[in-house]
Write an enzyme that holds these catalytic residues in place. Structure first.
Site, PDB file in Angstrom:
ATOM      1  N   HIS A   1      -9.078   1.556  -5.874  1.00 38.48           N
ATOM      2  CA  HIS A   1      -8.321   0.557  -5.117  1.00 38.48           C
ATOM      3  C   HIS A   1      -6.847   0.872  -5.307  1.00 38.48           C
ATOM      4  O   HIS A   1      -6.380   1.016  -6.447  1.00 38.48           O
ATOM      5  CB  HIS A   1      -8.626  -0.862  -5.594  1.00 38.48           C
ATOM      6  CG  HIS A   1     -10.029  -1.283  -5.296  1.00 38.48           C
ATOM      7  ND1 HIS A   1     -10.418  -1.724  -4.049  1.00 38.48           N
ATOM      8  CD2 HIS A   1     -11.135  -1.285  -6.073  1.00 38.48           C
ATOM      9  CE1 HIS A   1     -11.712  -1.998  -4.076  1.00 38.48           C
ATOM     10  NE2 HIS A   1     -12.169  -1.727  -5.290  1.00 38.48           N
ATOM     11  N   ILE A   2      -6.120   0.995  -4.216  1.00 39.64           N
ATOM     12  CA  ILE A   2      -4.706   1.352  -4.267  1.00 39.64           C
ATOM     13  C   ILE A   2      -3.903   0.262  -4.964  1.00 39.64           C
ATOM     14  O   ILE A   2      -3.030   0.546  -5.784  1.00 39.64           O
ATOM     15  CB  ILE A   2      -4.178   1.615  -2.841  1.00 39.64           C
ATOM     16  CG1 ILE A   2      -4.887   2.853  -2.260  1.00 39.64           C
ATOM     17  CG2 ILE A   2      -2.664   1.792  -2.838  1.00 39.64           C
ATOM     18  CD1 ILE A   2      -4.651   3.070  -0.771  1.00 39.64           C
ATOM     19  N   THR A   3      -4.196  -0.991  -4.643  1.00 44.36           N
ATOM     20  CA  THR A   3      -3.488  -2.112  -5.264  1.00 44.36           C
ATOM     21  C   THR A   3      -4.293  -2.635  -6.454  1.00 44.36           C
ATOM     22  O   THR A   3      -5.482  -2.329  -6.597  1.00 44.36           O
ATOM     23  CB  THR A   3      -3.287  -3.268  -4.261  1.00 44.36           C
ATOM     24  OG1 THR A   3      -4.560  -3.819  -3.904  1.00 44.36           O
ATOM     25  CG2 THR A   3      -2.526  -2.800  -3.023  1.00 44.36           C
TER      26      THR A   3
ATOM     27  N   TYR B   1       0.795  -1.227   0.000  1.00 44.99           N
ATOM     28  CA  TYR B   1       0.000   0.000   0.000  1.00 44.99           C
ATOM     29  C   TYR B   1       0.828   1.279   0.000  1.00 44.99           C
ATOM     30  O   TYR B   1       0.274   2.369  -0.098  1.00 44.99           O
ATOM     31  CB  TYR B   1      -0.951   0.004   1.215  1.00 44.99           C
ATOM     32  CG  TYR B   1      -1.954  -1.124   1.161  1.00 44.99           C
ATOM     33  CD1 TYR B   1      -3.061  -1.048   0.329  1.00 44.99           C
ATOM     34  CD2 TYR B   1      -1.773  -2.272   1.923  1.00 44.99           C
ATOM     35  CE1 TYR B   1      -3.976  -2.081   0.267  1.00 44.99           C
ATOM     36  CE2 TYR B   1      -2.686  -3.316   1.868  1.00 44.99           C
ATOM     37  CZ  TYR B   1      -3.782  -3.217   1.038  1.00 44.99           C
ATOM     38  OH  TYR B   1      -4.690  -4.239   0.968  1.00 44.99           O
TER      39      TYR B   1
ATOM     40  N   ASP C   1     -25.697  -1.123  -2.344  1.00 48.98           N
ATOM     41  CA  ASP C   1     -27.065  -0.624  -2.413  1.00 48.98           C
ATOM     42  C   ASP C   1     -27.162   0.828  -1.970  1.00 48.98           C
ATOM     43  O   ASP C   1     -27.942   1.599  -2.529  1.00 48.98           O
ATOM     44  CB  ASP C   1     -27.993  -1.500  -1.579  1.00 48.98           C
ATOM     45  CG  ASP C   1     -28.245  -2.860  -2.218  1.00 48.98           C
ATOM     46  OD1 ASP C   1     -27.846  -3.073  -3.384  1.00 48.98           O
ATOM     47  OD2 ASP C   1     -28.835  -3.727  -1.536  1.00 48.98           O
TER      48      ASP C   1
ATOM     49  N   ARG D   1     -10.629 -11.271  -4.083  1.00 44.39           N
ATOM     50  CA  ARG D   1     -10.620  -9.831  -4.326  1.00 44.39           C
ATOM     51  C   ARG D   1     -10.992  -9.467  -5.771  1.00 44.39           C
ATOM     52  O   ARG D   1     -11.100  -8.304  -6.105  1.00 44.39           O
ATOM     53  CB  ARG D   1      -9.246  -9.244  -4.013  1.00 44.39           C
ATOM     54  CG  ARG D   1      -8.854  -9.352  -2.566  1.00 44.39           C
ATOM     55  CD  ARG D   1      -7.545  -8.631  -2.295  1.00 44.39           C
ATOM     56  NE  ARG D   1      -6.961  -9.015  -1.041  1.00 44.39           N
ATOM     57  CZ  ARG D   1      -7.287  -8.490   0.142  1.00 44.39           C
ATOM     58  NH1 ARG D   1      -8.187  -7.533   0.209  1.00 44.39           N
ATOM     59  NH2 ARG D   1      -6.697  -8.912   1.245  1.00 44.39           N
TER      60      ARG D   1
ATOM     61  N   HIS E   1     -15.643  -6.469  -1.697  1.00 40.43           N
ATOM     62  CA  HIS E   1     -15.782  -7.884  -2.012  1.00 40.43           C
ATOM     63  C   HIS E   1     -16.842  -8.584  -1.168  1.00 40.43           C
ATOM     64  O   HIS E   1     -17.114  -9.761  -1.380  1.00 40.43           O
ATOM     65  CB  HIS E   1     -14.429  -8.579  -1.825  1.00 40.43           C
ATOM     66  CG  HIS E   1     -13.282  -7.755  -2.297  1.00 40.43           C
ATOM     67  ND1 HIS E   1     -13.111  -7.400  -3.622  1.00 40.43           N
ATOM     68  CD2 HIS E   1     -12.279  -7.149  -1.616  1.00 40.43           C
ATOM     69  CE1 HIS E   1     -12.032  -6.636  -3.732  1.00 40.43           C
ATOM     70  NE2 HIS E   1     -11.512  -6.465  -2.530  1.00 40.43           N
TER      71      HIS E   1
ATOM     72  N   ASN F   1     -13.105   4.279  -1.760  1.00 39.35           N
ATOM     73  CA  ASN F   1     -12.233   3.117  -1.653  1.00 39.35           C
ATOM     74  C   ASN F   1     -12.874   2.270  -0.566  1.00 39.35           C
ATOM     75  O   ASN F   1     -12.702   2.538   0.622  1.00 39.35           O
ATOM     76  CB  ASN F   1     -10.807   3.502  -1.279  1.00 39.35           C
ATOM     77  CG  ASN F   1      -9.898   2.270  -1.228  1.00 39.35           C
ATOM     78  OD1 ASN F   1     -10.374   1.154  -1.080  1.00 39.35           O
ATOM     79  ND2 ASN F   1      -8.604   2.498  -1.328  1.00 39.35           N
TER      80      ASN F   1
END
Length: 152
Positions: free
Chosen positions: A103-105, A26, A90, A114, A83, A77
């Site tokens: 998403h950072i990764t 990260y 919703d 994931r 997941h 994020n």
């Protein structure tokens, strides 16, 4: 009614640990760094940011619901909630604001669980694997959609 010039920045569970949590994955930027980067990116485009981070799903849902009143879009994020959380999905769908998922990764290059995001179908913008600079990308693309500047 004029469109508000504010974005809601939502960071989900464990993102408060940025800077110390698995820095090899990260990076070393903190949550404060992410919020500053996002705020600066939005300000360059004439928008302000209200930021929320929580490890509690209900807090995030309440912030998303409140965004209907004074925000033009949401940068989220969701962390691991991407997941697992149908209710987060919703809530985002229910407020009918444009959403950018960050998403950072590169979650698609990580564990199989994931690879699916419940947020993906409600987000107009997806920024995956760009590190924290992905928040800046998400703001730029989301503001372009909000202001009608997006390329079709």
């Amino acid at each position: 009614m004029t469109t508000p010039r504010r974005l809601l920045l939502v960071n989900g569970p464990n993102l408060n640990l940025l800077g110390t949590r698995e820095p090899a994955l990260y990076g070393t930027a903190t949550l404060a760094d992410v919020e500053r980067l996002t705020t600066d990116a939005a300000a360059r485009r004439g928008f302000e940011v209200r930021a929320v981070q929580s490890n509690h799903e209900g807090v995030l849902l309440d912030a998303i619901h409140a965004a209907r009143e004074d925000c033009a879009g949401i940068v989220v994020n969701p962390g691991g909630l991407a997941h697992t959380s149908v209710v987060l999905r919703d809530a985002l769908a229910g407020v009918a604001l444009p959403v950018a998922e960050v998403h950072i990764t590169n979650v698609l290059a990580r564990e199989e669980f994931r690879h699916h995001s419940y947020i993906a179908d409600v987000a107009l913008v997806h920024v995956i694997g760009e590190g924290v600079i992905g928040y800046e990308t998400a703001v730029a693309r989301l503001v372009d959609i909000i202001t009608g500047q997006a390329e079709g």
